[in-house]
Write an enzyme that holds these catalytic residues in place. Structure first.
Site, mmCIF file in Angstrom:
data_model
loop_
_atom_site.group_PDB
_atom_site.id
_atom_site.type_symbol
_atom_site.label_atom_id
_atom_site.label_comp_id
_atom_site.label_asym_id
_atom_site.label_seq_id
_atom_site.Cartn_x
_atom_site.Cartn_y
_atom_site.Cartn_z
ATOM 1 N N SER A 23 0.822 -1.206 0.000
ATOM 2 C CA SER A 23 0.000 0.000 0.000
ATOM 3 C C SER A 23 0.863 1.267 0.000
ATOM 4 O O SER A 23 1.638 1.489 -0.932
ATOM 5 C CB SER A 23 -0.956 -0.052 1.192
ATOM 6 N N ASP A 37 -10.221 -5.053 -3.837
ATOM 7 C CA ASP A 37 -9.500 -4.308 -2.804
ATOM 8 C C ASP A 37 -10.380 -3.131 -2.413
ATOM 9 O O ASP A 37 -10.755 -2.323 -3.261
ATOM 10 C CB ASP A 37 -8.159 -3.825 -3.388
ATOM 11 N N HIS A 61 -7.171 -6.057 0.440
ATOM 12 C CA HIS A 61 -6.058 -5.102 0.428
ATOM 13 C C HIS A 61 -4.813 -5.594 1.170
ATOM 14 O O HIS A 61 -3.697 -5.540 0.651
ATOM 15 C CB HIS A 61 -6.517 -3.765 1.029
#
Length: 258
Positions: A93, A194, A224
């Site tokens: 991320s 996600d 995610h």
């Protein structure tokens, strides 16, 4: 301020090949610790820092910004460079975004990049209002634990501090303009489903980098936080294979394989 359980930074001294692992926005080392452990167990030298403002309480993050988070991973990269002949950068991320900036800025000092569901933009209806709203409202609901696996829990904040979110948004805009400077081999793994970072962000990263050696992998069974999800083992194995393909055999030869 005491750390949340699992939020401790992690370091492992292994062989000549170093790996920097970066966690995500409002998360902690816990979300990527199994990834770091997997690589450490195979003899690599691994660094997994705790980003400033993370791992305690969300209020501590309000007074930090992207310069603090980036400075931390930048420092760790140079620590690894002092001790290792080759260094790879990995991230989940926002950690993926930080890894990409390290690659853009440091050229040959980074041998390869592995990113999982990398962020490229702050999404949502409130994103454009952040410059103003952050002065009126301190936080919004959290984004932690987007995991398909039953019982999967990410150690992260239950609130998103909006000053930090605004800084993150500015960082991603800057990084987007720097992505063409990324030339290193790239392994990008992303989840089609996600709820935090849409697949469009991965597509944008792939379209913007200048890397010629690019591998894209879909994580069909994960959300995610894929490093704690059904596809975690795939991420770990693919990362190790990617490093093994690119690292010089002399450097890898110094690593005891477990």
């Amino acid at each position: 301020m005491p750390l949340l359980p699992g939020a401790e930074p992690f370091r492992h001294d292994g062989g000549e090949v170093g790996v920097l692992v970066c966690h995500g926005f409002t998360g902690s080392p816990q979300s990527v610790r199994p990834w770091a452990d997997y690589l450490a167990e195979r003899g690599l030298t691994v660094s997994l820092p705790l980003l400033p403002g993370h791992g305690t309480r969300w209020q501590d993050m309000q007074i930090t910004g992207w310069q603090d988070w980036y400075a931390e991973v930048d420092r760790e990269l140079w620590r690894l460079r002092e001790r290792c002949s080759e260094v790879f950068v990995c991230g989940l991320s926002m950690g993926g975004a930080l890894a990409l900036r390290l690659a853009a800025k440091h050229g040959d000092a980074v041998s390869g990049v592995v990113v999982v569901n990398p962020a490229n933009k702050v999404h949502g209806v409130g994103a454009r209002a952040l410059p103003v709203v952050r002065h009126l409202v301190p936080s919004t609901k959290g984004i932690a634990s987007d995991i398909a696996k039953e019982g999967g829990v990410e150690v992260g904040y239950d609130r998103v501090p909006l000053h930090a979110a605004y800084s993150f948004r500015r960082f991603l805009r800057m990084l987007d303009s720097e992505l063409p400077q990324v030339t290193q081999p790239l392994l990008l793994l992303h989840s089609p489903q996600d709820h935090v970072v849409p697949p469009a962000d991965s597509a944008r990263v792939l379209a913007r980098v200048s890397s010629l050696d690019v591998t894209e992998r879909l994580l069909e069974r994960s959300y995610h936080v894929a490093t704690l999800d059904h596809d975690a083992e795939t991420i770990f194995e693919d990362t190790y294979a990617f490093i093994g393909r690119l690292a010089s055999s002399a450097a890898l030869g110094t690593a005891p394989h477990g």
